[in-house]
Scaffold this motif. Structure first.
Motif, PDB file in Angstrom:
ATOM      1  N   GLY A  60       1.025  -1.097   0.022  1.00  0.00           N
ATOM      2  CA  GLY A  60      -0.086   0.177  -0.121  1.00  0.00           C
ATOM      3  C   GLY A  60       0.838   1.097  -0.050  1.00  0.00           C
ATOM      4  N   ALA A  61       1.833   1.336  -0.819  1.00  0.00           N
ATOM      5  CA  ALA A  61       2.734   2.510  -0.914  1.00  0.00           C
ATOM      6  C   ALA A  61       1.809   3.826  -1.435  1.00  0.00           C
ATOM      7  N   ASP A  62       1.334   3.564  -2.562  1.00  0.00           N
ATOM      8  CA  ASP A  62       0.440   4.634  -3.221  1.00  0.00           C
ATOM      9  C   ASP A  62      -0.784   4.634  -2.423  1.00  0.00           C
ATOM     10  N   ASP A  63      -1.378   3.632  -2.299  1.00  0.00           N
ATOM     11  CA  ASP A  63      -2.700   3.363  -1.419  1.00  0.00           C
ATOM     12  C   ASP A  63      -2.578   2.962   0.042  1.00  0.00           C
ATOM     13  N   ASP A  64      -2.626   3.719   1.303  1.00  0.00           N
ATOM     14  CA  ASP A  64      -2.740   5.125   0.914  1.00  0.00           C
ATOM     15  C   ASP A  64      -1.243   5.833   1.715  1.00  0.00           C
ATOM     16  N   GLY A  65      -0.100   4.832   1.567  1.00  0.00           N
ATOM     17  CA  GLY A  65       1.023   5.529   2.224  1.00  0.00           C
ATOM     18  C   GLY A  65       1.290   6.823   1.643  1.00  0.00           C
ATOM     19  N   SER A  66       1.088   7.019   0.228  1.00  0.00           N
ATOM     20  CA  SER A  66       1.483   8.378  -0.064  1.00  0.00           C
ATOM     21  C   SER A  66       1.000   9.521   0.565  1.00  0.00           C
ATOM     22  N   GLY A  67      -0.577   9.508   0.735  1.00  0.00           N
ATOM     23  CA  GLY A  67      -1.430  10.368   1.710  1.00  0.00           C
ATOM     24  C   GLY A  67      -0.894  10.563   2.944  1.00  0.00           C
ATOM     25  N   THR A  68      -0.676   9.334   3.567  1.00  0.00           N
ATOM     26  CA  THR A  68      -0.345   9.468   5.016  1.00  0.00           C
ATOM     27  C   THR A  68       1.111  10.174   5.202  1.00  0.00           C
ATOM     28  N   VAL A  69       1.975  10.035   4.331  1.00  0.00           N
ATOM     29  CA  VAL A  69       3.145  10.640   4.531  1.00  0.00           C
ATOM     30  C   VAL A  69       3.235  12.097   4.088  1.00  0.00           C
ATOM     31  N   SER A  70       2.436  12.415   2.989  1.00  0.00           N
ATOM     32  CA  SER A  70       1.970  13.797   2.893  1.00  0.00           C
ATOM     33  C   SER A  70       1.289  14.411   3.950  1.00  0.00           C
ATOM     34  N   VAL A  71       0.545  14.010   4.566  1.00  0.00           N
ATOM     35  CA  VAL A  71      -0.176  14.509   5.756  1.00  0.00           C
ATOM     36  C   VAL A  71       1.200  14.838   7.028  1.00  0.00           C
ATOM     37  N   ILE A  72       1.772  13.860   6.943  1.00  0.00           N
ATOM     38  CA  ILE A  72       3.016  14.072   8.057  1.00  0.00           C
ATOM     39  C   ILE A  72       3.844  15.212   7.433  1.00  0.00           C
ATOM     40  N   GLU A  73       4.308  15.289   6.235  1.00  0.00           N
ATOM     41  CA  GLU A  73       5.000  16.502   5.821  1.00  0.00           C
ATOM     42  C   GLU A  73       4.219  17.796   5.845  1.00  0.00           C
ATOM     43  N   MET A  74       3.005  17.892   5.668  1.00  0.00           N
ATOM     44  CA  MET A  74       2.147  19.030   5.832  1.00  0.00           C
ATOM     45  C   MET A  74       2.143  19.343   7.335  1.00  0.00           C
ATOM     46  N   ALA A  75       1.947  18.417   8.173  1.00  0.00           N
ATOM     47  CA  ALA A  75       1.941  18.809   9.585  1.00  0.00           C
ATOM     48  C   ALA A  75       3.331  19.531   9.775  1.00  0.00           C
ATOM     49  N   GLU A  76       4.358  19.022   9.655  1.00  0.00           N
ATOM     50  CA  GLU A  76       5.870  19.323   9.745  1.00  0.00           C
ATOM     51  C   GLU A  76       5.807  21.036   9.492  1.00  0.00           C
ATOM     52  N   ALA A  77       5.346  21.098   8.043  1.00  0.00           N
ATOM     53  CA  ALA A  77       5.491  22.336   7.296  1.00  0.00           C
ATOM     54  C   ALA A  77       4.682  23.675   8.516  1.00  0.00           C
ATOM     55  N   PHE A  78       3.323  23.187   8.647  1.00  0.00           N
ATOM     56  CA  PHE A  78       2.470  24.161   9.543  1.00  0.00           C
ATOM     57  C   PHE A  78       3.296  24.435  11.043  1.00  0.00           C
ATOM     58  N   ALA A  79       3.842  23.513  11.300  1.00  0.00           N
ATOM     59  CA  ALA A  79       4.462  23.526  12.665  1.00  0.00           C
ATOM     60  C   ALA A  79       5.743  24.392  12.665  1.00  0.00           C
ATOM     61  N   LYS A  80       6.414  24.506  11.410  1.00  0.00           N
ATOM     62  CA  LYS A  80       7.413  25.149  11.306  1.00  0.00           C
ATOM     63  C   LYS A  80       7.199  26.677  11.194  1.00  0.00           C
ATOM     64  N   ALA A  81       5.916  26.690  10.407  1.00  0.00           N
ATOM     65  CA  ALA A  81       5.509  28.186  10.068  1.00  0.00           C
ATOM     66  C   ALA A  81       4.859  28.828  11.483  1.00  0.00           C
ATOM     67  N   LYS A  82       4.354  27.721  12.506  1.00  0.00           N
ATOM     68  CA  LYS A  82       3.776  28.362  13.649  1.00  0.00           C
ATOM     69  C   LYS A  82       4.932  28.685  14.622  1.00  0.00           C
ATOM     70  N   ALA A  83       6.099  27.693  14.561  1.00  0.00           N
ATOM     71  CA  ALA A  83       7.314  28.121  15.218  1.00  0.00           C
ATOM     72  C   ALA A  83       8.139  29.428  14.854  1.00  0.00           C
ATOM     73  N   ALA A  84       7.934  29.831  13.491  1.00  0.00           N
ATOM     74  CA  ALA A  84       8.516  31.098  13.112  1.00  0.00           C
ATOM     75  C   ALA A  84       7.625  32.343  13.187  1.00  0.00           C
ATOM     76  N   GLY A  85       6.342  32.073  14.094  1.00  0.00           N
ATOM     77  CA  GLY A  85       5.611  33.187  14.226  1.00  0.00           C
ATOM     78  C   GLY A  85       4.776  33.511  13.100  1.00  0.00           C
ATOM     79  N   LYS A  86       4.524  32.720  12.172  1.00  0.00           N
ATOM     80  CA  LYS A  86       3.541  32.796  11.082  1.00  0.00           C
ATOM     81  C   LYS A  86       2.678  31.650  10.976  1.00  0.00           C
ATOM     82  N   GLY A  87       2.124  31.578  12.133  1.00  0.00           N
ATOM     83  CA  GLY A  87       1.268  30.129  12.136  1.00  0.00           C
ATOM     84  C   GLY A  87      -0.260  30.575  11.412  1.00  0.00           C
ATOM     85  N   PRO A  88      -0.992  29.520  11.211  1.00  0.00           N
ATOM     86  CA  PRO A  88      -2.438  29.716  10.676  1.00  0.00           C
ATOM     87  C   PRO A  88      -3.183  30.083  11.593  1.00  0.00           C
TER      88      PRO A  88
END
Length: 512
Positions: free
Chosen positions: A310-338
């Motif tokens: 299940g790499a594409d179905d739906d490992g691809s979506g799962t790891v994309s959520v992980i990466e997006m979570a990290e990106a938003f966390a970085k924005a928050k830490a930089a004072g530019k959170g949502p």
């Protein structure tokens, strides 16, 4: 005091405006092919054993996702925990008996009971009603005309007569067995005997499949598959060759006296599985939510050790959520959170019937009326069969499904987000007549049916879909990164706009 209050209010507005105008590309570009690959070789690796729901591999995957959320500084999304647990139920038959007019029949040779369509009971019944094919279709067809089945055994055949026509198809068709059973239930039948000509049968596994809904609002009649031999014992001479007579139109609905003893014994096992939820808290609109989802389960492992990775179905979506979570966390830490709270949720049980998202939809952690949007990622790591070797955009497309539904805000926001990545947005599956029904087959639908605007991101099916060969080495990581970035920028726009997404379109559902 009043001057200070006004000053603080003005400052809040200015800060919110500054956040909205922040260029998100620094954070969007932190979603990289290398990081996605690193995560996916773990999530879709052999240790996870295909992430079946439930299974030890699924639990290992959940732990990995939870630990990633913790390491990024995401807050636990469910009252102090990263898990939303929900129960599954599995029924197993431990024994059954069937005796008609003093003749005892043998399980699998003459009749068969399924754990999913039966319950613990010991019944002694003195009358059965044959209702032909058991079809009820308005004024077009009614096999129950002039017969009363309340508290009785209904005997029917699967299928439909040659001269019966209906506009409804699939699970909605009056000729569908599930619909027939519901009709028998509505009319008060206590049991349904389905006549079949394929006896004797191989024994079915005594244990049924897991199911989400262990407590039904109403109990189906006891459902038993029976041979023509059993039917003849109940019906008498009219039952000899009943299926051939029915096909020829010589088997009218009719009640028959008979002494029927039926008993079924089964046990139920309960097991807990979970959705994994982490949040990045918003600022001035933190009580409104943007929910990003993907399912982290897949098909598991065979008895012979073959793993459905299940790499594409739906490992691809799962790891994309992980990466997006990290990106938003970085924005928050930089004072530019949502401005709005970002909810990152990986759900289980999708492959079994959208279980995790259904449970969340019925038991939302965050109010659905305050959920601005659900962005759902299900398979974004491959080239689908419609694009393979056929299209110049095969390395630069994604299917965007649902941006024309529920909210007129979805398409403009998607177009704004796509300016950062410039993908071809293929919207062919928005068609209400899409024979694949993709919009109704992934986890966003359990948000959409509750009124939450939703988009489903998808690369299309391919030769390895739901096969053991859906492995991490076949993923196009640069393309997956662009697709994940599109979802990130869409989430960013929605999280930081002044208003929640409008809910100004009615959801059309085919067949209704």
């Amino acid at each position: 005091m009043r001057k200070i209050f006004l000053g603080l209010s003005l400052l809040t507005v200015l800060v919110a405006g500054a956040q909205k105008k922040t260029n998100p590309t620094t954070f969007g570009k932190s979603i990289t092919a290398d990081d996605l690959k690193r995560h996916l070789y773990i999530v879709a690796g052999p240790e996870m054993e295909g992430r079946n729901t439930p299974s030890p591999g699924l639990e290992r995957a959940a732990t990995y996702i939870e630990n990633q959320f913790k390491s990024f500084g995401l807050l636990p999304g469910n009252n102090g925990t990263y898990r939303q647990f929900y129960p599954l139920y599995k029924d197993s038959i431990t024994g059954s008996t069937l005796k008609v007019n003093g003749t005892t029949f043998t399980a699998d040779n003459d009749y068969q009971v399924n754990a999913m369509t039966s319950y613990n009971a010991s019944l002694r019944l003195g009358e059965a009603v044959f209702v032909g094919y058991g079809i009820v279709d308005g004024d077009v067809w009614n096999d129950y005309k002039d017969v009363n089945v309340t508290g009785k055994v209904v005997i029917l055949a699967n299928g439909s007569p040659a001269n019966y026509k209906t506009t409804a198809t699939g699970f909605s068709s009056p000729a569908n067995l599930s619909v027939k059973i519901r009709n028998a239930q509505t009319k008060g039948a206590i049991a349904v005997f389905v006549v079949a000509d394929n006896f004797p049968r191989k024994p079915i596994v005594s244990g049924g499949n897991y199911q989400l809904n262990g407590y039904a609002a109403s109990v189906y009649p006891q459902v038993v598959n029976i041979s023509e031999k059993v039917a003849a014992q109940i019906i008498g001479a009219d039952g000899e060759g009943i299926l051939a007579k029915l096909k020829a139109g010589n088997a009218p609905s009719k009640a028959y006296k008979a002494k029927i003893d039926l008993s079924v014994n089964k046990v139920t096992k309960e097991e807990l599985v979970s959705n994994v939820i982490g949040i990045v808290e918003g600022s001035d609109k933190k009580d409104e939510y943007v929910v990003v989802t993907a399912h982290y389960d897949h098909e598991g492992i065979r008895a012979d050790g073959t793993i459905y990775y299940g790499a594409d179905d739906d490992g691809s979506g799962t790891v994309s959520v992980i990466e997006m979570a990290e990106a938003f966390a970085k924005a928050k830490a930089a004072g530019k959170g949502p401005r709005r709270t970002m909810v990152f949720m990986t759900v289980s049980g999708e492959e079994k019937g959208l279980w995790g998202s259904e449970y969340y939809g019925n038991n939302p952690v965050f109010p659905l009326e305050k959920t601005s949007v659900n962005l759902n990622i299900d398979m974004i790591g491959r080239i689908g069969s419609d694009y393979t070797g056929k299209d110049k955009d095969s390395l630069n497309y994604v299917y965007v499904i649902g941006d024309d539904k529920l909210s007129t805000d979805l398409t403009p926001v998607t177009d704004i987000a796509n300016k950062y990545v410039k993908l071809k947005l293929d919207k062919r599956y928005n068609d209400i007549n899409d024979k694949n029904r993709f919009y109704y087959r992934s986890d966003h639908y359990n948000f959409a049916k509750n009124g939450v605007p939703a988009i489903f991101y998808f690369n299309g099916v391919h030769a390895d879909y739901h096969k053991p060969t859906d492995t991490p080495d076949k993923i196009n990581y640069p393309l997956m990164a662009k697709r994940a970035q599109l979802v990130f920028y869409t989430a960013w726009e929605i999280a930081n706009r002044d208003d929640m997404m409008k809910r100004d379109l009615k959801l059309e559902i085919p067949g209704r």
